[in-house]
Design a protein around this motif. Structure first.
Motif, PDB file in Angstrom:
ATOM      1  N   SER A 252      33.122  -1.780  52.875  1.00  0.00           N
ATOM      2  CA  SER A 252      33.428  -0.367  53.152  1.00  0.00           C
ATOM      3  C   SER A 252      32.438   0.562  52.430  1.00  0.00           C
ATOM      4  N   GLU A 253      31.867   0.093  51.323  1.00  0.00           N
ATOM      5  CA  GLU A 253      30.831   0.906  50.653  1.00  0.00           C
ATOM      6  C   GLU A 253      29.475   0.763  51.350  1.00  0.00           C
ATOM      7  N   LEU A 254      29.175  -0.445  51.791  1.00  0.00           N
ATOM      8  CA  LEU A 254      27.902  -0.694  52.486  1.00  0.00           C
ATOM      9  C   LEU A 254      28.165  -1.713  53.598  1.00  0.00           C
ATOM     10  N   ASN A 255      28.240  -1.188  54.822  1.00  0.00           N
ATOM     11  CA  ASN A 255      28.413  -2.082  55.967  1.00  0.00           C
ATOM     12  C   ASN A 255      27.043  -2.661  56.312  1.00  0.00           C
ATOM     13  N   LEU A 256      26.903  -3.965  56.152  1.00  0.00           N
ATOM     14  CA  LEU A 256      25.590  -4.590  56.352  1.00  0.00           C
ATOM     15  C   LEU A 256      25.166  -4.599  57.816  1.00  0.00           C
ATOM     16  N   LEU A 257      26.069  -4.184  58.698  1.00  0.00           N
ATOM     17  CA  LEU A 257      25.689  -4.062  60.108  1.00  0.00           C
ATOM     18  C   LEU A 257      24.990  -2.726  60.356  1.00  0.00           C
ATOM     19  N   ASP A 258      25.032  -1.846  59.363  1.00  0.00           N
ATOM     20  CA  ASP A 258      24.414  -0.521  59.483  1.00  0.00           C
ATOM     21  C   ASP A 258      23.004  -0.580  58.875  1.00  0.00           C
ATOM     22  N   ARG A 259      22.057  -0.799  59.750  1.00  0.00           N
ATOM     23  CA  ARG A 259      20.668  -1.052  59.338  1.00  0.00           C
ATOM     24  C   ARG A 259      20.095   0.072  58.470  1.00  0.00           C
ATOM     25  N   GLU A 260      20.320   1.311  58.907  1.00  0.00           N
ATOM     26  CA  GLU A 260      19.748   2.453  58.170  1.00  0.00           C
ATOM     27  C   GLU A 260      20.331   2.542  56.763  1.00  0.00           C
ATOM     28  N   HIS A 261      21.644   2.299  56.669  1.00  0.00           N
ATOM     29  CA  HIS A 261      22.284   2.368  55.352  1.00  0.00           C
ATOM     30  C   HIS A 261      21.757   1.250  54.432  1.00  0.00           C
ATOM     31  N   VAL A 262      21.573   0.065  55.002  1.00  0.00           N
ATOM     32  CA  VAL A 262      21.032  -1.053  54.196  1.00  0.00           C
ATOM     33  C   VAL A 262      19.648  -0.653  53.665  1.00  0.00           C
ATOM     34  N   LYS A 263      18.859  -0.014  54.540  1.00  0.00           N
ATOM     35  CA  LYS A 263      17.495   0.368  54.148  1.00  0.00           C
ATOM     36  C   LYS A 263      17.522   1.387  53.002  1.00  0.00           C
ATOM     37  N   THR A 264      18.310   2.452  53.149  1.00  0.00           N
ATOM     38  CA  THR A 264      18.317   3.488  52.104  1.00  0.00           C
ATOM     39  C   THR A 264      18.911   2.928  50.805  1.00  0.00           C
ATOM     40  N   TYR A 265      19.918   2.054  50.946  1.00  0.00           N
ATOM     41  CA  TYR A 265      20.574   1.470  49.764  1.00  0.00           C
ATOM     42  C   TYR A 265      19.580   0.613  48.966  1.00  0.00           C
ATOM     43  N   LEU A 266      18.876  -0.266  49.678  1.00  0.00           N
ATOM     44  CA  LEU A 266      17.936  -1.167  48.990  1.00  0.00           C
ATOM     45  C   LEU A 266      16.725  -0.413  48.446  1.00  0.00           C
ATOM     46  N   LEU A 267      16.315   0.615  49.162  1.00  0.00           N
ATOM     47  CA  LEU A 267      15.183   1.425  48.712  1.00  0.00           C
ATOM     48  C   LEU A 267      15.524   2.096  47.382  1.00  0.00           C
ATOM     49  N   ALA A 268      16.738   2.591  47.278  1.00  0.00           N
ATOM     50  CA  ALA A 268      17.147   3.263  46.037  1.00  0.00           C
ATOM     51  C   ALA A 268      17.368   2.243  44.915  1.00  0.00           C
ATOM     52  N   LEU A 269      17.854   1.070  45.267  1.00  0.00           N
ATOM     53  CA  LEU A 269      18.248   0.081  44.256  1.00  0.00           C
ATOM     54  C   LEU A 269      17.071  -0.696  43.669  1.00  0.00           C
ATOM     55  N   LYS A 270      16.130  -1.088  44.516  1.00  0.00           N
ATOM     56  CA  LYS A 270      14.977  -1.916  44.118  1.00  0.00           C
ATOM     57  C   LYS A 270      15.396  -3.094  43.224  1.00  0.00           C
ATOM     58  N   PRO A 271      16.188  -4.028  43.744  1.00  0.00           N
ATOM     59  CA  PRO A 271      16.618  -5.163  42.920  1.00  0.00           C
ATOM     60  C   PRO A 271      15.484  -6.164  42.689  1.00  0.00           C
ATOM     61  N   ASP A 272      15.636  -6.985  41.631  1.00  0.00           N
ATOM     62  CA  ASP A 272      14.662  -8.063  41.391  1.00  0.00           C
ATOM     63  C   ASP A 272      14.920  -9.213  42.360  1.00  0.00           C
ATOM     64  N   ILE A 273      16.176  -9.378  42.719  1.00  0.00           N
ATOM     65  CA  ILE A 273      16.530 -10.491  43.610  1.00  0.00           C
ATOM     66  C   ILE A 273      17.740 -10.097  44.466  1.00  0.00           C
ATOM     67  N   VAL A 274      17.739 -10.596  45.689  1.00  0.00           N
ATOM     68  CA  VAL A 274      18.890 -10.419  46.582  1.00  0.00           C
ATOM     69  C   VAL A 274      19.560 -11.784  46.743  1.00  0.00           C
TER      70      VAL A 274
END
Ligand SMILES: NC(=O)c1ccc[n+]([C@@H]2O[C@H](COP(=O)([O-])OP(=O)(O)OC[C@H]3O[C@@H](n4cnc5c(N)ncnc54)[C@H](OP(=O)(O)O)[C@@H]3O)[C@@H](O)[C@H]2O)c1
Length: 309
Positions: free
Chosen positions: A33-55
């Motif tokens: 409900s916080e991040l629906n992984l079917l929502d491509r744009e949201h996944v993109k903005t989320y990961l762009l802001a987060l910049k994790p070392d590993i997924v």
């Protein structure tokens, strides 16, 4: 490490979070409900802001044989879309490390066990979970292509055998074999019943690993991304018959009745045992025995049942 974990509320995700190593890292694990992984744009903005070392991609539409037969469209489309959104976007954003969770369901239905990693896409799939298996094959190949195009990107696929344990699903519409067996035997026992039905003749063989052990392997892998092969089976290296799972569960629950075989029901592949040669060469091995694992899953089930009463 800053870790982006998908599926953090699922059985695998929660076992990863419960592991002692989890407290040494910053782990971000949004719910659907916080991040629906079917929502491509949201996944993109989320990961762009987060910049994790590993997924660690442990989200998915997951279910047992009944759910797979009833909803092949959802199992195919949701798993493909989640895989593409998470994996392809992570690569495009330059994230260097990713662990993709696939499944031994993606091995061809006629492949002879033990199943080696090179058998992926080597033949027709088991029809009862074809949609799910196709989606898992796509994300596995995607990780291979990404690593081939840019060898600095370590996008590895872990192929677990069947899993069970704490946080499993016990609803018969969604459950896999062991939680389904636990619930069935428990419910027959509490009403004083004497017989439990088994789908098929009970001779098909399956390999089940405790999800806590898979979580232990995932943590082992995060420290060794360079050594982990591109595609890697994670299993026990041996299996049990369906009959043996029923017998072991009955012993844990204390059910002394008998079993009745329903030969009209589908049973899936005769045997599905993964080859663990590559896994063992890394120096890692599972820790939990069958009875101990069933006891942990049964205790979790009892807590859930008592909580719901
Ligand atoms: N269970 C097994 O026997 C088994 C065996 C081999 C491989 N695997 C693989 O291991 C992984 C984890 O399996 P599991 O047993 O932990 O599954 P699970 O308990 O069903 O958990 C699934 C997770 O995926 C999340 N999810 C589903 N749809 C989502 C969406 N649209 N957006 C965001 N999150 C979503 C769920 O989040 P919410 O709860 O917030 O919806 C949940 O956290 C899967 O890739 C599965 O294929 C499992």
């Amino acid at each position: 490490m800053k870790i982006f974990l998908t599926g953090g509320s699922g059985m695998v995700g929660r076992n990863i979070l419960d592991h002692p190593k989890a407290k040494h890292h910053e782990i971000i694990y949004p719910s659907s409900s916080e991040l629906n992984l079917l929502d491509r744009e949201h996944v993109k903005t989320y990961l762009l802001a987060l910049k994790p070392d590993i997924v660690i991609h442990a989200a998915g539409r997951v279910g047992g044989i009944q759910a797979n037969i009833a909803h092949p469209v959802d199992f195919l489309t949701e798993n493909i879309d989640m895989g593409l959104n998470v994996i392809a976007i992570a690569a495009r954003l330059g994230i260097q490390n990713l662990i993709n969770l696939a499944s031994s369901c993606m091995y061809p239905k006629d492949a002879v066990s033990p199943l080696t990693e090179n058998l992926i896409l080597g033949g027709p799939l088991e029809p009862t979970n074809e949609g799910y298996a196709l989606a898992k094959s796509v994300s596995t190949r995607l990780c291979e292509y990404i690593s081939k195009e840019d060898p600095a990107k370590l996008y590895k696929t872990v192929i677990p055998c069947n899993l069970f344990g704490r946080y499993d699903k016990f609803d018969p519409r969604h459950s896999h074999l062991i939680p389904a067996v636990i619930r069935k035997i428990h419910e027959v026992k509490v009403v004083g019943g004497k017989t439990v039905d088994i789908w098929g003749d009970g001779t098909a063989r399956r390999e089940f690993m405790c999800a806590a052990d898979l979580a232990d392997f995932i943590w082992f892998a995060t420290d060794r991304m360079h050594q982990i092969p591109q595609n890697l089976n994670v299993g026990l290296g041996y299996d049990y018959s369906i009959k043996e799972y029923y017998a072991a569960t009955a012993a844990v629950i204390g059910f002394e009745g008998s079993f009745k075989y329903d030969l009209s029901k589908p049973v899936g592949m005769r045997q599905k045992l993964v080859d663990v040669t590559q896994l063992e060469s890394l120096g890692w091995r599972y820790k939990t025995g069958l009875t101990e694992g069933i006891r942990a899953a049964y205790n979790f089930y009892l807590q859930k049942v008592n909580h719901e009463l």
